[in-house]
Design a protein around this motif. Structure first.
Motif, PDB file in Angstrom:
ATOM      1  N   VAL A 282      -1.530   1.934  -0.249  1.00 12.57           N
ATOM      2  CA  VAL A 282      -0.636   2.995  -0.737  1.00 12.57           C
ATOM      3  C   VAL A 282      -0.613   4.154   0.254  1.00 12.57           C
ATOM      4  O   VAL A 282       0.447   4.748   0.500  1.00 12.57           O
TER       5      VAL A 282
ATOM      6  N   ALA B  80       1.540   3.184   3.095  1.00 12.47           N
ATOM      7  CA  ALA B  80       2.931   3.180   2.646  1.00 12.47           C
ATOM      8  C   ALA B  80       3.516   4.590   2.678  1.00 12.47           C
ATOM      9  O   ALA B  80       4.640   4.803   3.140  1.00 12.47           O
TER      10      ALA B  80
ATOM     11  N   THR C  79       8.875   3.135   0.184  1.00 12.95           N
ATOM     12  CA  THR C  79       8.982   3.395  -1.247  1.00 12.95           C
ATOM     13  C   THR C  79       8.345   2.249  -2.024  1.00 12.95           C
ATOM     14  O   THR C  79       8.708   1.091  -1.848  1.00 12.95           O
ATOM     15  N   LEU C  80       7.393   2.591  -2.882  1.00 15.59           N
ATOM     16  CA  LEU C  80       6.685   1.580  -3.665  1.00 15.59           C
ATOM     17  C   LEU C  80       7.194   1.597  -5.100  1.00 15.59           C
ATOM     18  O   LEU C  80       6.848   2.478  -5.881  1.00 15.59           O
TER      19      LEU C  80
ATOM     20  N   LEU D 102       6.565  -3.840  -6.377  1.00 14.07           N
ATOM     21  CA  LEU D 102       5.722  -3.901  -5.185  1.00 14.07           C
ATOM     22  C   LEU D 102       4.283  -3.537  -5.530  1.00 14.07           C
ATOM     23  O   LEU D 102       3.336  -4.140  -5.005  1.00 14.07           O
ATOM     24  N   LEU D 103       4.099  -2.552  -6.413  1.00 18.98           N
ATOM     25  CA  LEU D 103       2.751  -2.204  -6.846  1.00 18.98           C
ATOM     26  C   LEU D 103       2.121  -3.351  -7.617  1.00 18.98           C
ATOM     27  O   LEU D 103       0.927  -3.635  -7.462  1.00 18.98           O
TER      28      LEU D 103
ATOM     29  N   GLY E  54       0.959  -5.855  -5.189  1.00 13.18           N
ATOM     30  CA  GLY E  54      -0.289  -5.400  -4.566  1.00 13.18           C
ATOM     31  C   GLY E  54      -1.483  -5.599  -5.470  1.00 13.18           C
ATOM     32  O   GLY E  54      -2.552  -6.047  -5.030  1.00 13.18           O
TER      33      GLY E  54
ATOM     34  N   MET F  30       3.017  -5.918  -0.183  1.00 14.36           N
ATOM     35  CA  MET F  30       3.749  -4.739  -0.637  1.00 14.36           C
ATOM     36  C   MET F  30       4.808  -4.288   0.364  1.00 14.36           C
ATOM     37  O   MET F  30       5.468  -3.270   0.147  1.00 14.36           O
TER      38      MET F  30
ATOM     39  N   VAL G 101       4.189  -3.240   3.399  1.00 16.95           N
ATOM     40  CA  VAL G 101       3.635  -2.080   4.099  1.00 16.95           C
ATOM     41  C   VAL G 101       3.172  -2.512   5.487  1.00 16.95           C
ATOM     42  O   VAL G 101       2.513  -3.542   5.625  1.00 16.95           O
TER      43      VAL G 101
END
Length: 418
Positions: free
Chosen positions: A326, A329, A335-336, A340-341, A344, A375, A377
């Motif tokens: 995070v 990111a 943008t999460l 996407l979270l 993860g 994610m 990232v």
């Protein structure tokens, strides 16, 4: 009679130049900040940047095969443990709940923490190697269909970590259902693959002081001395998520284990002292057994749960590994969204089971990398962050050791080991 897990796997032990890697980071940042405004820096970067890039790629190339092997071994060991008896099943249930809660906590709290304490603008230098381009956020349908790869080889080539992680998790469970001879053959193959990958990554990390120095030189040349402030901010914010898990251990001991917070805190002092000094859950095992004795836990419970916890349970991993992803990111402006979270958290949960006891630098690479990839990232900044992992790793060990004893108290309250 104390139950024993059905499978035990030992991986090669690698000693890494952690202090030299940290010194390489500091030296690279200092020299880059000193020469950043001079014409001479361009001549240095012509040499240092290819060296740093080669080292980074060497680090990346081991991620997928190492994750595959450790996932299969770790999940096979967990399944074997669950079959060992009622106490083991209670332990596995608690592990699942705590690991999911660990990841969810970071998904909720980390973005809020970064809003209150934003990343320093000087951290922009860490993005020098991040590919540019507009991120495409997946829709719900795309996210669901992406969970299963139609071609595992293609998914590996595209570093699609979520479907790969799910595939190897399912494969591990399927292997445990095979006849004993076939199961032993396949687990032996993954065991050997894991050891081979650890040897390769050990070679790569042995030259980490050079690779990190080269990367840090370029970062400091672009961001100046502010890179030190950025790293300090990163260490504090990521460690805060480990502190949340540490606090959660006291809640587990109180609400599930029915132990007085004061009595639990006093009993944990010796084990926490060893954890702080060694940064190793395995080295803290004798002290954890002593803490369990101080809490009045059954010997049969503590002697079964704690060694198993050291082997397969790292309570802080989802929280702190998600925190790193995070953080990067936010650093990269990614943008999460909730999907996407969720991806993860899913990868962090499965990876935490597979990341058997390894040196901090190796577990950082194979744990955070897949989460970041799942994610969307960029993982390039991880090459520098691994150099300071020795500091957040203190909180990782402290939280893991405390939660291990808390879980032992919870299992013991329900009933003795079978």
């Amino acid at each position: 009679m104390t139950s024993q897990p059905a499978e035990r796997f030992e991986l090669v032990t690698i000693r890494l130049p952690v202090v030299w890697t940290f010194l390489g980071l500091v030296a690279g940042l200092a020299l880059g900040a000193l020469l950043g405004q001079t014409a001479f820096i361009d001549r240095i970067l012509v040499v240092s940047e290819p060296i740093g890039t080669l080292w980074l790629r060497a680090l990346q190339m081991t991620i997928i095969p190492l994750v595959a092997s450790l996932l299969v071994l770790g999940i096979a060991q967990m399944v074997g443990a669950a079959r060992a008896g009622a106490a083991a099943r209670r332990f596995v249930t608690l592990v699942f709940i705590i690991l999911i809660a660990s990841g969810l906590t970071t998904a909720v709290l980390m973005p809020l923490l970064l809003e209150v304490f934003p990343i320093p603008t000087s951290a922009v230098g860490f993005l020098s190697e991040v590919p540019e381009g507009e991120q495409q956020l997946p829709g719900l349908g795309d996210f669901v269909t992406s969970l299963v790869a139609s071609n595992v080889i293609a998914a590996a080539a595209d570093t699609a970590m979520l479907p790969l992680t799910i595939f190897f998790a399912v494969l591990a469970i399927a292997i445990t259902r095979l006849p004993e001879g076939q199961r032993a053959s396949l687990l032996g193959l993954f065991h050997a693959l894991g050891n081979a990958m650890l040897i390769i990554i050990g070679w790569v990390l042995w030259v980490a002081p050079i690779g990190v120095f080269a990367l840090a030189l370029g970062v400091a040349a672009r961001s100046g001395g502010g890179a030190f402030a950025a790293l300090a901010h990163y260490i504090l914010v990521v460690s805060a998520m480990g502190l949340v898990v540490l606090f959660g251990a006291y809640l587990v001991a109180f609400f599930v284990g029915r132990k007085s917070p004061l009595a639990f805190a006093q009993a944990m002092i010796p084990a926490q002292a060893v954890a702080l000094s060694t940064q190793s859950s395995l080295a803290s095992l004798p002290a954890m057994l002593d803490s369990s004795n101080r809490l009045g836990l059954r010997q049969s419970t503590s002697e079964f749960v704690l060694p198993l916890a050291v082997a397969v349970f790292r309570a802080t991993s989802p929280a702190m590994n998600m925190a790193v992803a995070v953080y990067v990111a936010h650093l990269a402006g990614v943008t999460l969204n909730p999907m996407l979270l969720a991806a993860g958290i899913a990868v962090a949960f499965i990876i935490s089971i597979g990341s058997v006891s390894l040196p901090g630098s190796i577990s950082f690479v194979i744990s955070v990398g897949p989460i970041a990839l799942a994610m969307g990232v960029p993982i390039e900044p991880l090459a520098l962050l691994v150099a300071v992992e020795m500091l957040p790793d203190i909180m990782r060990t402290l939280g893991n050791v405390t939660m291990n004893v808390a879980v032992a108290s919870a299992v013991d309250r329900v009933g003795p080991a079978d």
